[in-house]
Enzyme design. Sequence first.
Site, mmCIF file in Angstrom:
data_model
loop_
_atom_site.group_PDB
_atom_site.id
_atom_site.type_symbol
_atom_site.label_atom_id
_atom_site.label_comp_id
_atom_site.label_asym_id
_atom_site.label_seq_id
_atom_site.Cartn_x
_atom_site.Cartn_y
_atom_site.Cartn_z
ATOM 1 N N HIS A 58 0.681 -1.730 0.051
ATOM 2 C CA HIS A 58 -0.088 -0.332 0.011
ATOM 3 C C HIS A 58 0.601 1.243 0.167
ATOM 4 O O HIS A 58 0.212 1.982 -0.483
ATOM 5 C CB HIS A 58 -0.737 0.007 1.460
ATOM 6 C CG HIS A 58 -2.386 -0.908 0.942
ATOM 7 N ND1 HIS A 58 -1.646 -1.910 2.394
ATOM 8 C CD2 HIS A 58 -3.257 -1.346 0.657
ATOM 9 C CE1 HIS A 58 -2.596 -2.980 1.931
ATOM 10 N NE2 HIS A 58 -3.784 -2.677 0.657
ATOM 11 N N GLN A 82 -18.502 -6.672 -1.452
ATOM 12 C CA GLN A 82 -17.337 -7.191 -2.925
ATOM 13 C C GLN A 82 -17.041 -8.494 -1.720
ATOM 14 O O GLN A 82 -15.992 -9.493 -2.156
ATOM 15 C CB GLN A 82 -16.425 -6.449 -3.040
ATOM 16 C CG GLN A 82 -15.154 -6.406 -2.314
ATOM 17 C CD GLN A 82 -14.314 -5.354 -2.344
ATOM 18 O OE1 GLN A 82 -14.079 -3.960 -2.133
ATOM 19 N NE2 GLN A 82 -13.083 -5.828 -2.399
#
Length: 300
Positions: A58, A82
């Site tokens: 990240h 999701q």
Amino acid sequence: MASSDIEARTKRQRDRKTMTAPIVVDRIETLRAQVARWRAEGHKIGLVPTMGALHQGHVSLVEEARKHAARIIVTIFVNPAQFGPSEDFGKYPRTLEADVEKLATVGADLCFAPPVDEIYPKGFSTRVEMSGPARAELEDSFRPSHFSGVATIVAKLLNQAQADVAVFGEKDYQQLLAIRRLARDLDIPTQIRAAPTLREPDGLAMSSRNVYLSSEERRVAPALYGALREAARRIRAGEGLGAALDWGRATIAEAGFAIDYVEIRHADTLARVKNSHDGPLRLLAAAKLGSTRLIDNIAV
Ligand code: PAF
């Protein structure tokens, strides 16, 4: 290392020391007000959507965004839409405090960490459905509602932040292509940029889900990348796609994985390919080690 690289690294390290913690906001209205202030000051804005449990992968997305924008928003939202009913939504790591500390070291300016009802308020009735790369019979075959959940949240985050650029990792390669398609199809002006997969020293792709691996599974896990690399090498050396894939599948299974798929596809569309001249090609795999599902992919 060239002296210009050393200078750039030293500057980044110096910059980091002077970096301050990002503003943390949990309301869309506050996010929008800050974005409006930055726009009025003439700043370009970068967006890095995440589900938190931040790791170096990240960080590299934030660093990529910083190359293209002066103000960086990182979103942290574990998106229920999701996850399938039997997936890990409940146990997905939630580490907001540590995430914000990490963001302070990489120069993110704002962390948007909304609660679920800010994103999906009572009465929420919209879902973005996609075909194309989101229906390539890869992840979608095993996670049927996943990409509509991703497309819905990403469309919302892109709308909310109105960023100039948004960065997504190649680790989720099918997701990356689906999001590019989504932005094009819905005329969202944010430029979608890709950042390469970051790997542990033994080759395992960094992922927030790696914390699920037992120590024995962690030892075996890099075999997935090892097999993809060797299969790609074989294809480049002239071996037929079918033979290279068979070798890859057998090797991954022998290492102890339960394979969902090991496939070779066109790198831009994820369409099936017949031979190595149908490229550029991408090798993609998903497989389970115990109860942990790992995905990875590489260019051929
Ligand atoms: O890749 C992820 O972390 C998520 O799928 C994303 C893009 C943040 C959407 O929830």
